[in-house]
Design a protein around this motif. Structure first.
Motif, mmCIF file in Angstrom:
data_model
loop_
_atom_site.group_PDB
_atom_site.id
_atom_site.type_symbol
_atom_site.label_atom_id
_atom_site.label_comp_id
_atom_site.label_asym_id
_atom_site.label_seq_id
_atom_site.Cartn_x
_atom_site.Cartn_y
_atom_site.Cartn_z
ATOM 1 N N THR A 1 0.828 -1.211 0.000
ATOM 2 C CA THR A 1 0.000 0.000 0.000
ATOM 3 C C THR A 1 0.861 1.260 0.000
ATOM 4 O OG1 THR A 1 -1.760 -1.145 1.185
ATOM 5 C CG2 THR A 1 -1.775 1.256 1.248
ATOM 6 N N ALA A 2 1.847 1.311 0.889
ATOM 7 C CA ALA A 2 2.717 2.492 0.963
ATOM 8 C C ALA A 2 3.510 2.668 -0.323
ATOM 9 C CB ALA A 2 3.663 2.366 2.160
ATOM 10 N N GLY A 3 4.015 1.550 -0.864
ATOM 11 C CA GLY A 3 4.770 1.634 -2.113
ATOM 12 C C GLY A 3 3.916 2.114 -3.266
ATOM 13 N N LEU A 4 2.668 1.641 -3.342
ATOM 14 C CA LEU A 4 1.767 2.061 -4.411
ATOM 15 C C LEU A 4 1.459 3.552 -4.324
ATOM 16 C CD1 LEU A 4 0.031 1.131 -6.808
ATOM 17 C CD2 LEU A 4 -1.793 0.608 -5.187
ATOM 18 N N LEU A 5 1.191 4.027 -3.104
ATOM 19 C CA LEU A 5 0.926 5.459 -2.921
ATOM 20 C C LEU A 5 2.145 6.300 -3.300
ATOM 21 C CD1 LEU A 5 -1.018 5.330 0.464
ATOM 22 C CD2 LEU A 5 -1.954 6.086 -1.728
ATOM 23 N N LEU A 6 3.328 5.852 -2.881
ATOM 24 C CA LEU A 6 4.555 6.608 -3.166
ATOM 25 C C LEU A 6 4.843 6.643 -4.665
ATOM 26 C CD1 LEU A 6 7.005 8.136 -2.132
ATOM 27 C CD2 LEU A 6 8.178 5.939 -1.852
ATOM 28 N N VAL A 7 4.736 5.486 -5.334
ATOM 29 C CA VAL A 7 5.005 5.435 -6.771
ATOM 30 C C VAL A 7 4.022 6.332 -7.527
ATOM 31 C CG1 VAL A 7 4.912 3.943 -8.810
ATOM 32 C CG2 VAL A 7 6.089 3.165 -6.745
ATOM 33 N N CYS A 8 2.745 6.259 -7.159
ATOM 34 C CA CYS A 8 1.745 7.099 -7.833
ATOM 35 C C CYS A 8 2.028 8.583 -7.606
ATOM 36 C CB CYS A 8 0.349 6.744 -7.339
ATOM 37 S SG CYS A 8 -0.282 5.177 -7.964
ATOM 38 N N LEU A 9 2.436 8.935 -6.382
ATOM 39 C CA LEU A 9 2.756 10.338 -6.090
ATOM 40 C C LEU A 9 3.925 10.825 -6.934
ATOM 41 C CD1 LEU A 9 2.375 12.897 -4.405
ATOM 42 C CD2 LEU A 9 3.861 11.868 -2.667
ATOM 43 N N VAL A 10 4.979 10.026 -7.020
ATOM 44 C CA VAL A 10 6.155 10.404 -7.814
ATOM 45 C C VAL A 10 5.784 10.526 -9.295
ATOM 46 C CG1 VAL A 10 8.431 9.643 -8.607
ATOM 47 C CG2 VAL A 10 7.808 9.428 -6.192
ATOM 48 N N LEU A 11 5.019 9.571 -9.787
ATOM 49 C CA LEU A 11 4.614 9.616 -11.199
ATOM 50 C C LEU A 11 3.699 10.805 -11.469
ATOM 51 C CD1 LEU A 11 4.000 5.839 -12.016
ATOM 52 C CD2 LEU A 11 5.948 7.261 -12.658
ATOM 53 N N SER A 12 2.851 11.157 -10.519
ATOM 54 C CA SER A 12 1.986 12.329 -10.698
ATOM 55 C C SER A 12 2.810 13.611 -10.774
ATOM 56 C CB SER A 12 0.971 12.419 -9.553
ATOM 57 O OG SER A 12 -0.006 11.432 -9.665
ATOM 58 N N LEU A 13 3.782 13.735 -9.897
ATOM 59 C CA LEU A 13 4.656 14.911 -9.946
ATOM 60 C C LEU A 13 5.417 14.958 -11.271
ATOM 61 C CD1 LEU A 13 6.044 14.914 -6.292
ATOM 62 C CD2 LEU A 13 4.537 16.628 -7.335
ATOM 63 N N ALA A 14 5.886 13.808 -11.736
ATOM 64 C CA ALA A 14 6.569 13.769 -13.025
ATOM 65 C C ALA A 14 5.622 14.149 -14.152
ATOM 66 C CB ALA A 14 7.138 12.361 -13.261
ATOM 67 N N THR A 15 4.358 13.733 -14.038
ATOM 68 C CA THR A 15 3.370 14.054 -15.070
ATOM 69 C C THR A 15 3.149 15.551 -15.173
ATOM 70 O OG1 THR A 15 2.243 11.933 -14.797
ATOM 71 C CG2 THR A 15 0.970 13.724 -15.768
ATOM 72 N N VAL A 16 2.933 16.212 -14.036
ATOM 73 C CA VAL A 16 2.601 17.635 -14.080
ATOM 74 C C VAL A 16 3.827 18.508 -14.333
ATOM 75 C CG1 VAL A 16 0.590 17.319 -12.607
ATOM 76 C CG2 VAL A 16 2.787 17.894 -11.564
ATOM 77 N N LEU A 17 5.024 18.013 -13.994
ATOM 78 C CA LEU A 17 6.221 18.843 -14.133
ATOM 79 C C LEU A 17 7.012 18.567 -15.411
ATOM 80 C CD1 LEU A 17 7.569 18.717 -10.462
ATOM 81 C CD2 LEU A 17 6.306 20.586 -11.570
ATOM 82 N N LEU A 18 6.952 17.348 -15.928
ATOM 83 C CA LEU A 18 7.857 16.962 -17.009
ATOM 84 C C LEU A 18 7.176 16.654 -18.337
ATOM 85 C CD1 LEU A 18 10.218 14.574 -14.985
ATOM 86 C CD2 LEU A 18 10.511 17.022 -15.445
ATOM 87 N N VAL A 19 5.954 16.149 -18.307
ATOM 88 C CA VAL A 19 5.311 15.730 -19.562
ATOM 89 C C VAL A 19 4.731 16.945 -20.274
ATOM 90 C CG1 VAL A 19 3.501 14.318 -20.593
ATOM 91 C CG2 VAL A 19 4.798 13.456 -18.627
ATOM 92 N N PRO A 20 5.231 17.276 -21.470
ATOM 93 C CA PRO A 20 4.692 18.432 -22.198
ATOM 94 C C PRO A 20 3.334 18.106 -22.813
ATOM 95 C CG PRO A 20 6.330 17.331 -23.534
ATOM 96 C CD PRO A 20 6.315 16.608 -22.209
ATOM 97 N N LYS A 21 2.532 19.126 -23.040
ATOM 98 C CA LYS A 21 1.229 18.916 -23.680
ATOM 99 C C LYS A 21 1.206 19.503 -25.086
ATOM 100 C CE LYS A 21 -1.771 18.229 -19.704
ATOM 101 N NZ LYS A 21 -3.012 18.607 -19.017
ATOM 102 N N SER A 22 1.612 20.735 -25.254
ATOM 103 C CA SER A 22 1.676 21.335 -26.584
ATOM 104 C C SER A 22 2.531 22.599 -26.500
ATOM 105 C CB SER A 22 0.273 21.673 -27.106
ATOM 106 O OG SER A 22 -0.279 22.754 -26.381
ATOM 107 N N ALA A 23 2.723 23.235 -27.642
ATOM 108 C CA ALA A 23 3.587 24.427 -27.677
ATOM 109 C C ALA A 23 2.944 25.531 -28.498
ATOM 110 C CB ALA A 23 4.953 24.057 -28.249
ATOM 111 N N TRP A 24 1.651 25.733 -28.307
ATOM 112 C CA TRP A 24 0.954 26.702 -29.153
ATOM 113 C C TRP A 24 1.329 28.154 -28.866
ATOM 114 C CZ3 TRP A 24 -0.948 26.085 -33.652
ATOM 115 C CH2 TRP A 24 -1.419 24.836 -34.047
ATOM 116 N N ARG A 25 1.626 28.473 -27.614
ATOM 117 C CA ARG A 25 2.045 29.854 -27.331
ATOM 118 C C ARG A 25 3.349 30.176 -28.052
ATOM 119 N NH1 ARG A 25 0.914 30.503 -20.900
ATOM 120 N NH2 ARG A 25 1.547 28.333 -20.987
ATOM 121 N N GLU A 26 4.294 29.251 -28.003
ATOM 122 C CA GLU A 26 5.563 29.462 -28.699
ATOM 123 C C GLU A 26 5.348 29.506 -30.211
ATOM 124 O OE1 GLU A 26 10.001 27.400 -29.152
ATOM 125 O OE2 GLU A 26 8.520 26.567 -27.744
#
Length: 515
Positions: free
Chosen positions: A364-389
């Motif tokens: 349970t703790a490992g699942l919560l931790l992995v999901c938290l890390v992946l969520s942070l990576a999702t919001v901080l690292l995964v690009p969505k688009s570059a329309w402003r640029e």
């Protein structure tokens, strides 16, 4: 009394902390990323006349989200603001996961208050840190709000089933109508709720069937009729039938992926595969419900620790899947089901039958931790688009007198950022020959998304490609900007791949009237 008050305070504190984590994950970078293609289409549709939204919109989605976004746009137009309803809807879904878990787990055999509370909190925590849920809580699309409304529908429905009351029936009807008006994915939650009751939940009451139960079942079926009737009437009178009859995104995406794997699947056959998979899923659900209803052995097996491990593995798979930026079509249908998988996993992982509770807590703790890390990576690292640029680059490079053409699929999001700069035109897949009419003295800019499913740059008319050369090109994440001037290319343009021809059949967001 003091011990009970302390327990209540502890639960409230845990819910507050879970909600704060959920809110923080959904607000990080909420307005820092550009809108992507479908978000731009949402804004475009939200500004259409109300009659068009209700009755003639050629879009295979109900109008509920566009109406909600219309209200938000009246108060602000920044990316942060128009995504905020989704972020708040995601947090609400976390809280409703806790409510749904308590309602559905409390009547089960061997359900102690302590275990139900722990399982409900764990389920809410799993949804709070799920990358899949966080992803859609940061988009100006209906799926995070749908998750919340679907949970409100199923929780109020099970609440009524436990103790039928008029007020509970009204809450269930309102939640169901709102969910169905938002997105067709609500039908999955509605079907899941009915399958749950069909298979005899709560199983501990199987021996107490009576005429009163039969009356309750009849009343439940009447409620379902009230849920579906207004939705069906609107569906038959609106343009939804025509919109859904157009080539499916799912079929085209499936055909392209199959083609890349060397399989001979066309979009037409892909449509049959999608329909067949849906029919099989419905049949499997019905058969599974009947088996669970009739077999105590199967019900016992479903509550075993091994099932908890399998469900935890499924949640981990969904967490990894949530980070894949090119699987929008698949992922969005899983957001509605995610909280129910989390509830089932939490119930199994908190089972008193677990022989190694320390191992279960570790999982349970490992699942919560992995999901938290992946969520942070999702919001901080995964690009969505570059329309402003893209817009900034084009605005600085284009000159008065240049012709600017934008792929029709990208036209709404381009228009959101471009606003009142130089004139531009959408480039329609069925009218690509219009490029040939551009005067030779004008430089031509072509702008569009590039993906395995569609690349307008590879589909330019032969005459245009034979008399124009690329003088400038800007490659951005998922986007290409090209300037064409008069000249003879050094090499002939190769024939486009068949998969790109399929991409031209994707429904255009600019086709707004199906009547």
């Amino acid at each position: 009394m003091a011990a009970r008050r302390h327990a209540v305070y502890s639960v409230v504190l845990a819910l507050v902390l879970i909600s704060l984590v959920a809110l923080l994950l959904r607000l990080i970078g909420l307005g820092s990323k550009d809108l992507w293609q479908d978000e731009g289409t949402s804004i475009y549709y939200a500004q259409l006349p109300l009659h068009t939204l209700y009755w003639s919109l050629c879009d295979p989605h109900p109008p509920g989200y566009y109406l909600a976004l219309r209200v938000a746009l009246a108060l602000g137009r920044s990316e942060w603001w128009i995504r905020l309803p989704s972020a708040l809807g995601g947090v609400l879904a976390v809280l409703l996961t806790y409510v749904q878990a308590r309602v559905v787990l409390h009547p089960l055999p061997n359900a102690t208050p302590r275990r139900v509370t722990h399982a409900a909190l764990l389920a809410a925590g799993l949804v709070a840190v799920s990358p899949l849920h966080v992803w859609y809580s940061q988009e100006a699309r209906p799926y995070a709000l749908l998750s919340a409304l679907a949970l409100a529908m199923t929780a109020s429905g099970t609440w009524w089933w436990l103790r039928p009351r008029l007020a509970r029936a009204l809450v269930y009807l309102l939640a169901s109508w709102l969910a169905l008006s938002l997105e067709y994915g609500a039908l999955a939650a509605w079907a899941l709720l009915n399958l749950l009751l069909l298979r005899g939940w709560p199983w501990g009451n199987q021996a107490h069937r009576s005429d009163r139960m039969s009356r309750k079942t009849r009343n439940w079926l009447m409620l379902q009729g009230l849920v579906i009737a207004p939705f069906a009437i609107w569906w038959l009178r609106s343009a939804q039938g025509a919109a859904l009859a157009r080539p499916s995104y799912h079929a085209v995406f499936l055909a392209v992926q199959a083609s890349a794997a060397g399989l001979g699947l066309t979009p037409e056959r892909g449509q049959w595969v999608v329909g067949g998979a849906l029919a099989l899923a419905v049949a499997a659900g019905l058969i599974g419900a009947l088996v669970v209803r009739r077999s105590p052995v199967v019900r016992s097996w479903l509550g075993s620790p091994w099932v908890g491990v399998l469900l935890a593995a499924l949640l981990l798979l969904l967490a990894v899947w949530g980070m894949a930026p090119r699987l929008y079509t698949v992922k969005r249908h899983l957001v509605v089901l995610l909280p129910f998988v989390a509830i089932a996993a939490a119930w199994a992982l908190t089972s008193p039958a677990v022989k190694r509770p320390h191992l279960a807590r570790g999982i349970t703790a490992g699942l919560l931790l992995v999901c938290l890390v992946l969520s942070l990576a999702t919001v901080l690292l995964v690009p969505k688009s570059a329309w402003r640029e893209a817009v900034h680059t084009l605005a600085s490079e284009a000159q008065p007198g240049d012709a600017i053409w934008v792929d029709e699929m990208s036209a709404p999001v381009f228009g959101y950022y471009w606003q009142d700069r130089l004139p531009w035109q959408p480039l329609l897949a069925g009218e690509l020959e219009a490029l040939n009419s551009t005067p030779a003295a004008e430089r031509v800019w072509v702008v569009g998304d590039v993906s395995p499913y569609r690349d307008i740059m590879a589909m330019l008319p032969t005459q245009f490609a034979a008399t124009r050369v690329v003088t400038e090109q800007f490659d951005l994440p998922g986007l290409v900007l090209r300037a064409y001037d008069t000249g003879v290319p050094a090499e002939s343009v190769p024939a486009p791949a068949e998969a790109l021809l399929w991409g031209l059949t994707l429904p255009s967001p600019l086709e707004i009237d199906c009547h």
